[in-house]
Design an enzyme around this catalytic site. Sequence first.
Site, PDB file in Angstrom:
ATOM      1  N   ASP A   1     -38.287 -10.785 -25.018  1.00  0.00           N
ATOM      2  CA  ASP A   1     -37.445 -11.917 -24.619  1.00  0.00           C
ATOM      3  C   ASP A   1     -37.163 -12.907 -25.738  1.00  0.00           C
ATOM      4  OD1 ASP A   1     -40.058 -13.051 -24.727  1.00  0.00           O
ATOM      5  OD2 ASP A   1     -39.349 -14.696 -23.465  1.00  0.00           O
ATOM      6  N   ASP A  40     -43.566  -6.702 -24.792  1.00  0.00           N
ATOM      7  CA  ASP A  40     -43.982  -7.966 -25.376  1.00  0.00           C
ATOM      8  C   ASP A  40     -44.855  -8.682 -24.337  1.00  0.00           C
ATOM      9  OD1 ASP A  40     -43.991 -10.283 -27.062  1.00  0.00           O
ATOM     10  OD2 ASP A  40     -42.520 -11.160 -25.706  1.00  0.00           O
ATOM     11  N   ASP A  47     -38.471 -10.763 -31.027  1.00  0.00           N
ATOM     12  CA  ASP A  47     -38.425  -9.407 -30.477  1.00  0.00           C
ATOM     13  C   ASP A  47     -37.127  -8.684 -30.830  1.00  0.00           C
ATOM     14  OD1 ASP A  47     -40.913  -9.669 -29.148  1.00  0.00           O
ATOM     15  OD2 ASP A  47     -39.933 -10.743 -27.512  1.00  0.00           O
TER      16      ASP A  47
END
Length: 637
Positions: free
Chosen positions: A505, A310, A509
């Site tokens: 995080d 990410d 996600d």
Amino acid sequence: MSGQGRDRFKIAILAVALTGLTVGATLRLAGNVDLAEMVWVAGVVPVLAVLIIEIVRSLWRGEVGLDIVAALSMSAALVFGETLAAAVVALMYTGGTFLESFAEGRARRNMQALLSRIPRTAARYRDGALEEVLLNQIAPGDLLLIRQGDVAPVDGTVESARAVVDQSAMTGESMPVRLMHGQEAMSGSTNVGDAFDLRASRRAAESTYAGIVRLVEEAQRSKAPMSRLADRYSILFLVVTVTLAAAAWWMTDDPIRAVAVLVVATPCPLILAVPVALVAGLSRAAHFGVLIKGARALEALTQAQTLILDKTGTLTDGRPQIVSVDTYADLPPGEVLRLGAAADQASKHPMAQAIVASARAQGMPLPIPTHIEEVPGDGVAAQVDGRSVVVGGTDFVISKIGRSRAPDQESEAGSVLVAVAVDGQLAGNLVLSDPLRRETAGFLSGIRRSGIRRIVLATGDRHAVAEAVTEGLGLDAVRADLTPDQKVLLVLTERKNGPVMMVGDGVNDAPALAAADIGVAMGARGAAASAEAASVVLLVDDLGRLVSGLEVAKRSRGIAVESVVAGIGLSMAGMVAAALGYLTPVQGALLQEAIDVAVILNALRALRVTPRNVSAVGTRVNPVELQSQAERYGASQ
């Protein structure tokens, strides 16, 4: 039966076997052979009875293990009059099971240390006084006093000017960390400085420390695929052992050779080495701030081939920072920042808080703003040191000072402009961006050295921003404008290249983390949903720790494999030697015990695995500064 009860029982049965062997040996040396053999039998029978009960329970659960070989060897030795060999096997078997329990307990020591640190109460401010309350009574927003030596009971923010905490039990960081006003303090950290105030941000049950305790308990109950594979191989080993023993008896017409073969095969390093090494690896990884949720996750971590990252909060810091100050008037950049930050103290907007943090980091004194007017999401107008200051979005600031349009300005992809006006004149722009983490380049090179073949960026941000942020990093692919379900689809698509590891995080996600073969959550500042969905949680806000955790996992698994290969190889060689008549049953038992001890000690090497480069974490306090702080705050090193 509790864990302590089982340990006491194992010690008791070991004492029976040891007493029987030693008393019998003493009688034998005194010339009383018949009585010696009776004592040896008396020492073996209780052990054999307990073993048979354990075998029946295992078979009832559908598990077949090498305890059957131990039972066969003791029974055969008693039947064919090899009572001394039976007594030695009984001692070696009970000693081996006790040694295995001791080794696993030693491996879990770092994790269990977490459980012993759980505070029971906390000091809470209420109506101008302090009251001692249970942890479940603490609510977000409560102000707590963390005294010197106290463990922070919940996650929160530092309300005092500063705090010095020891996070070693949580992150492996050996040096105390200095936290300034407004910074986050992790539950489970120990106050090694002066008492400080902590504003609770989560309930105790939802805090980092409580989550770690839950994960530790789950990890201790887990069983890895490698352990199950060892169970399956144990059946094959059992068949080979019985076949070789029967063949030796049939070809030589000597049942003692069959007894010797069975004795050498008892117990098997295949059963002992794997759980000891893997649990030791879990414990060691936790020491470096990488919480792996069980042995299954540890094995999956070692097999990952593709890494999906990410962007915001993972590859980047996740918090906007000032990268430059553009000025239009005679005011210097530092003064534009100071006045803008002073006014932004009145706002809780993330951009405003980032500006305030940047000014404080540069040591700027920020006066208290007055006559505050805030338009949520747009900006703040206030009086600072007698001057009229407006800070916020360009359109908001321009409208406030009565101008029709702002000067032409361009910003790079991924950056944001915050305008500042002073006394009715546009003074400048604060340029903010979400920069790459400092450790990003080292992390990417380290993760490739660890065996990751493909690295992909997955972000919901615009493609132009993603390309600008990752330029020069050498990623294999960049996927932007993704929704949470598209991230899941990306994980499933990338599986064609091998097992996938996903690092994220945020709440968005969590689905992708759950879908990946191994999900890694940035647990220090990340959302609780991502930490729950992930298989690995980084307790430190540092990507470099993932490289350390991966290295610990791979080396621990390698130690388990080499222990199994060496142990089984030596056992097979001993069995062949026994079948050929080169080892007596007593000699075979002693040889097998030596092999088992060597295998367990080798497996415990996983407790001493040290990654080649453990990256720096947080704000370190060097020894000289620490001594100064100790004098000021009463902290002790």
